[in-house]
Design an enzyme around this catalytic site. Structure first.
Site, PDB file in Angstrom:
ATOM      1  N   ALA A  35       0.847  -1.200   0.000  1.00  0.00           N
ATOM      2  CA  ALA A  35       0.000   0.000   0.000  1.00  0.00           C
ATOM      3  C   ALA A  35       0.878   1.244   0.000  1.00  0.00           C
ATOM      4  CB  ALA A  35      -0.909   0.009   1.220  1.00  0.00           C
ATOM      5  N   SER A  88       1.698   6.211  -5.072  1.00  0.00           N
ATOM      6  CA  SER A  88       2.757   5.700  -5.943  1.00  0.00           C
ATOM      7  C   SER A  88       3.114   6.579  -7.150  1.00  0.00           C
ATOM      8  CB  SER A  88       2.364   4.310  -6.446  1.00  0.00           C
ATOM      9  OG  SER A  88       1.246   4.405  -7.313  1.00  0.00           O
ATOM     10  N   THR A 139      11.005   0.676  -4.155  1.00  0.00           N
ATOM     11  CA  THR A 139      11.272   1.079  -5.543  1.00  0.00           C
ATOM     12  C   THR A 139      12.752   1.409  -5.743  1.00  0.00           C
ATOM     13  OG1 THR A 139      10.908   2.939  -7.056  1.00  0.00           O
ATOM     14  CG2 THR A 139      10.512   3.395  -4.764  1.00  0.00           C
ATOM     15  N   GLU A 151      13.620   3.985  -7.169  1.00  0.00           N
ATOM     16  CA  GLU A 151      13.707   5.455  -7.195  1.00  0.00           C
ATOM     17  C   GLU A 151      14.378   6.029  -5.942  1.00  0.00           C
ATOM     18  OE1 GLU A 151      10.284   7.427  -8.866  1.00  0.00           O
ATOM     19  OE2 GLU A 151       9.682   5.622  -9.918  1.00  0.00           O
ATOM     20  N   SER A 186       9.821   9.441  -3.912  1.00  0.00           N
ATOM     21  CA  SER A 186      10.955   8.570  -3.577  1.00  0.00           C
ATOM     22  C   SER A 186      11.502   8.874  -2.185  1.00  0.00           C
ATOM     23  CB  SER A 186      12.053   8.661  -4.640  1.00  0.00           C
ATOM     24  OG  SER A 186      12.450   9.985  -4.870  1.00  0.00           O
ATOM     25  N   LYS A 234       9.297   6.910   0.133  1.00  0.00           N
ATOM     26  CA  LYS A 234       9.599   5.470   0.075  1.00  0.00           C
ATOM     27  C   LYS A 234      10.941   5.188   0.760  1.00  0.00           C
ATOM     28  CE  LYS A 234       7.649   2.518  -1.643  1.00  0.00           C
ATOM     29  NZ  LYS A 234       6.545   1.633  -1.168  1.00  0.00           N
ATOM     30  N   PRO A 289       9.397  18.601 -12.749  1.00  0.00           N
ATOM     31  CA  PRO A 289      10.467  19.142 -11.892  1.00  0.00           C
ATOM     32  C   PRO A 289      11.240  18.004 -11.205  1.00  0.00           C
ATOM     33  CG  PRO A 289       8.311  20.085 -11.314  1.00  0.00           C
ATOM     34  CD  PRO A 289       8.060  18.988 -12.294  1.00  0.00           C
TER      35      PRO A 289
HETATM   36  P1  NAD Z   1      -0.962   1.653  -6.946  1.00  0.00           P
HETATM   37  O1  NAD Z   1      -1.005   3.130  -6.764  1.00  0.00           O
HETATM   38  O2  NAD Z   1      -1.499   1.038  -8.201  1.00  0.00           O
HETATM   39  O3  NAD Z   1      -1.748   0.942  -5.743  1.00  0.00           O
HETATM   40  C1  NAD Z   1      -1.596   1.326  -4.418  1.00  0.00           C
HETATM   41  C2  NAD Z   1      -2.684   0.665  -3.590  1.00  0.00           C
HETATM   42  O4  NAD Z   1      -2.519   1.079  -2.226  1.00  0.00           O
HETATM   43  C3  NAD Z   1      -4.100   1.064  -4.008  1.00  0.00           C
HETATM   44  O5  NAD Z   1      -4.933  -0.081  -4.050  1.00  0.00           O
HETATM   45  C4  NAD Z   1      -4.542   2.006  -2.909  1.00  0.00           C
HETATM   46  O6  NAD Z   1      -5.953   1.979  -2.682  1.00  0.00           O
HETATM   47  C5  NAD Z   1      -3.772   1.480  -1.712  1.00  0.00           C
HETATM   48  N1  NAD Z   1      -3.563   2.516  -0.693  1.00  0.00           N
HETATM   49  C6  NAD Z   1      -3.080   3.777  -0.889  1.00  0.00           C
HETATM   50  N2  NAD Z   1      -3.066   4.453   0.275  1.00  0.00           N
HETATM   51  C7  NAD Z   1      -3.529   3.599   1.221  1.00  0.00           C
HETATM   52  C8  NAD Z   1      -3.738   3.707   2.627  1.00  0.00           C
HETATM   53  N3  NAD Z   1      -3.488   4.848   3.285  1.00  0.00           N
HETATM   54  N4  NAD Z   1      -4.193   2.623   3.300  1.00  0.00           N
HETATM   55  C9  NAD Z   1      -4.449   1.462   2.635  1.00  0.00           C
HETATM   56  N5  NAD Z   1      -4.304   1.315   1.319  1.00  0.00           N
HETATM   57  C10 NAD Z   1      -3.845   2.362   0.614  1.00  0.00           C
HETATM   58  O7  NAD Z   1       0.557   1.250  -6.716  1.00  0.00           O
HETATM   59  P2  NAD Z   1       1.449   0.110  -7.398  1.00  0.00           P
HETATM   60  O8  NAD Z   1       2.022   0.649  -8.646  1.00  0.00           O
HETATM   61  O9  NAD Z   1       0.681  -1.158  -7.430  1.00  0.00           O
HETATM   62  O10 NAD Z   1       2.629   0.011  -6.337  1.00  0.00           O
HETATM   63  C11 NAD Z   1       2.541  -0.884  -5.233  1.00  0.00           C
HETATM   64  C12 NAD Z   1       3.808  -0.790  -4.417  1.00  0.00           C
HETATM   65  O11 NAD Z   1       4.937  -1.134  -5.223  1.00  0.00           O
HETATM   66  C13 NAD Z   1       4.086   0.605  -3.861  1.00  0.00           C
HETATM   67  O12 NAD Z   1       4.594   0.469  -2.560  1.00  0.00           O
HETATM   68  C14 NAD Z   1       5.119   1.175  -4.809  1.00  0.00           C
HETATM   69  O13 NAD Z   1       5.937   2.117  -4.153  1.00  0.00           O
HETATM   70  C15 NAD Z   1       5.889  -0.079  -5.184  1.00  0.00           C
HETATM   71  N6  NAD Z   1       6.544  -0.054  -6.497  1.00  0.00           N
HETATM   72  C16 NAD Z   1       5.833   0.281  -7.618  1.00  0.00           C
HETATM   73  C17 NAD Z   1       6.454   0.257  -8.854  1.00  0.00           C
HETATM   74  C18 NAD Z   1       5.698   0.588 -10.116  1.00  0.00           C
HETATM   75  O14 NAD Z   1       6.304   0.656 -11.198  1.00  0.00           O
HETATM   76  N7  NAD Z   1       4.381   0.747 -10.094  1.00  0.00           N
HETATM   77  C19 NAD Z   1       7.797  -0.094  -8.957  1.00  0.00           C
HETATM   78  C20 NAD Z   1       8.499  -0.429  -7.787  1.00  0.00           C
HETATM   79  C21 NAD Z   1       7.853  -0.416  -6.569  1.00  0.00           C
HETATM   80  P1  TYD Z   2       5.941   7.164 -14.730  1.00  0.00           P
HETATM   81  O1  TYD Z   2       5.161   6.098 -15.442  1.00  0.00           O
HETATM   82  O2  TYD Z   2       5.193   8.261 -14.058  1.00  0.00           O
HETATM   83  O3  TYD Z   2       6.909   6.413 -13.732  1.00  0.00           O
HETATM   84  P2  TYD Z   2       8.173   7.003 -12.858  1.00  0.00           P
HETATM   85  O4  TYD Z   2       8.124   8.479 -12.861  1.00  0.00           O
HETATM   86  O5  TYD Z   2       7.885   6.434 -11.519  1.00  0.00           O
HETATM   87  O6  TYD Z   2       9.392   6.446 -13.509  1.00  0.00           O
HETATM   88  O7  TYD Z   2       6.919   7.846 -15.782  1.00  0.00           O
HETATM   89  C1  TYD Z   2       7.839   7.069 -16.531  1.00  0.00           C
HETATM   90  C2  TYD Z   2       8.671   8.033 -17.368  1.00  0.00           C
HETATM   91  O8  TYD Z   2       7.801   8.644 -18.339  1.00  0.00           O
HETATM   92  C3  TYD Z   2       9.264   9.163 -16.573  1.00  0.00           C
HETATM   93  O9  TYD Z   2      10.548   9.490 -17.110  1.00  0.00           O
HETATM   94  C4  TYD Z   2       8.314  10.317 -16.804  1.00  0.00           C
HETATM   95  C5  TYD Z   2       7.793  10.057 -18.204  1.00  0.00           C
HETATM   96  N1  TYD Z   2       6.405  10.532 -18.462  1.00  0.00           N
HETATM   97  C6  TYD Z   2       6.151  11.362 -19.570  1.00  0.00           C
HETATM   98  O10 TYD Z   2       7.049  11.703 -20.346  1.00  0.00           O
HETATM   99  N2  TYD Z   2       4.866  11.792 -19.753  1.00  0.00           N
HETATM  100  C7  TYD Z   2       3.842  11.439 -18.917  1.00  0.00           C
HETATM  101  O11 TYD Z   2       2.693  11.896 -19.138  1.00  0.00           O
HETATM  102  C8  TYD Z   2       4.125  10.584 -17.818  1.00  0.00           C
HETATM  103  C9  TYD Z   2       3.044  10.173 -16.858  1.00  0.00           C
HETATM  104  C10 TYD Z   2       5.421  10.163 -17.630  1.00  0.00           C
END
Ligand code: NAD
Ligand code: TYD
Length: 349
Positions: A83, A86, A131, A133, A157, A160, A288
């Site tokens: 959770a 993200s 992550t 990041e 980040s 996290k 930014p």
């Molecule tokens: P997401 O945003 O799709 O899902 C997050 C979930 O957490 C949602 O279901 C949301 O309802 C729940 N949530 C948010 N705040 C909450 C709270 N206060 N209490 C309970 N539930 C809550 O995120 P994701 O992309 O599935 O990422 C999941 C995890 O993996 C995160 O910890 C993220 O940092 C990590 N992660 C994501 C990526 C990526 O590329 N998406 C990569 C590496 C790590």
């Molecule tokens: P994103 O999917 O938001 O993941 P993260 O920032 O966690 O890596 O973005 C991936 C890359 O794409 C990042 O360099 C930002 C860029 N990006 C765009 O160029 N346009 C967009 O509208 C979004 C959402 C991301």
């Protein structure tokens, strides 16, 4: 029966982890703990939500009493903590939301685990999902290792990184058995269309501009979400306490190159003339503090636990596109309401 709390199980990665555990381990009771924010969607789990070893608890992890009550009710052996808030862009406009869920929420879970597990830590495990990041940004060369110093650049980040430090500190100070993984960018089905790949798929379908930030030469490593779920399963069962494992796809792409491949594949799938989607690419103002390059060295998890990605990027991307094209209703549902406001604020009308 072993009970595991999986937090964030209604989100993108969490739903794939919940599905995998529910299907693979019929002798585990899987409790999906999720507040159902804009990113949480129980539709993601409708294929498994009637299974006897699955339960859902709508709990906000910022609420310490509710988190403690969960531990008392279920007495879990393990926590897999996903959770989080993200999305980097949202963290730039509302950093405190990230402090609340990612830092305070994680500490609430740690406190509840510490109190509930106090007398018997032996067979317990707190698995924190993080992550790449947290390591900041790379130049043209080099890879993030588990030993790379943390240098987070976005409020996301930073939050996290803070949560990772708290998990480690609870291990050192209170001997809480923990493991942490830091993964690169995931993609795949059920990804909320605020992130690059699903946003661009949705915009291509609707012939809307594709907003590429800055010069588009930002690099990310991409991993198919099912392969991340496989890694999480492996680390939960075989990772060593107190260890960190980096997870990555060995799959670096500059954003603009990835977007071009996506455009080509989408034109093919939609039966549009080649080049149609390329015409939607629009360079917009940069994010930014935009991290230039992420790249992961996943040698440790590969050599110590035998994990490697199972699908190529071409296969994963094709499967992802097919999923979005055949789940139009899912996409419609998540892009109605609040999403429109977010979209207008972020990109203009
Ligand atoms: P997401 O945003 O799709 O899902 C997050 C979930 O957490 C949602 O279901 C949301 O309802 C729940 N949530 C948010 N705040 C909450 C709270 N206060 N209490 C309970 N539930 C809550 O995120 P994701 O992309 O599935 O990422 C999941 C995890 O993996 C995160 O910890 C993220 O940092 C990590 N992660 C994501 C990526 C990526 O590329 N998406 C990569 C590496 C790590
Ligand atoms: P994103 O999917 O938001 O993941 P993260 O920032 O966690 O890596 O973005 C991936 C890359 O794409 C990042 O360099 C930002 C860029 N990006 C765009 O160029 N346009 C967009 O509208 C979004 C959402 C991301």
């Amino acid at each position: 029966m072993k009970t595991i709390l999986i937090t964030g199980g209604a989100g993108f990665i969490g739903s794939h982890v919940v599905r995998r555990f529910v299907k693979r381990y019929s002798d585990y009771r899987i409790i999906n703990v999720d507040a159902l924010t804009y990113a949480g969607n129980l539709e993601n789990l409708k294929d498994i939500d009637q299974r006897p070893n699955y339960q859902f608890e709508k709990v906000d992890i910022v609420d310490a009493n509710a988190v403690n009550a969960l531990f008392e009710k279920y007495n879990p052996e393990g926590v897999i903590h996903l959770a989080a808030e993200s999305h980097v862009d949202r963290s730039i406009t509302d950093p405190l939301a990230f402090v609340r869920t990612n830092v305070l929420g994680t500490v609430n879970l740690l406190n509840a685990a510490k109190a509930n597990w106090a007398d018997n830590l032996g067979n317990k495990r707190f698995y924190h999902i993080s992550t790449d990041e947290v390591y900041g940004t790379l130049g043209e060369e080099g890879l993030f290792m588990e030993t790379t110093a943390y240098q987070p650049n976005s409020p996301y980040s930073a939050s996290k990184a803070s949560s990772d430090h708290f998990v480690r500190a609870y291990g050192e100070t209170y001997e809480l058995p923990y493991v942490v993984t830091n993964c690169s960018n995931n993609y795949g089905p059920n990804h909320f269309p605020e992130k690059l790949i699903p946003l661009f798929i949705n915009n291509i379908v609707n012939m809307k501009p594709l907003p590429v930030y800055g010069d588009g030469n930002y690099t990310r490593d991409w991993l198919y979400v099912i392969d991340h779920a496989r890694a999480i399963d492996l680390v939960y069962h075989e990772g060593l306490n107190g260890e960190t494992y980096n997870i990555g796809g060995f799959n670096e792409w500059k954003n603009i190159d990835l977007v071009k491949v996506l455009c080509k594949l989408m034109d093919e799938k939609l039966g549009r003339p080649e080049g149609t989607s390329l015409g939607l690419i629009t360079y917009v103002k940069d994010r930014p503090g935009h991290d230039r390059r992420y790249a992961i060295d996943a040698t440790k998890i590969n050599e110590e636990l035998g994990w490697e990605p199972s699908v190529t990027f071409e296969e994963g991307l094709a499967e992802t596109i097919d999923w979005y094209l055949s789940n139009d209703e899912w996409l419609q549902n998540v892009t109605s309401g609040e999403y429109q406001q977010y979209y207008n604020d972020q990109y203009g009308k």
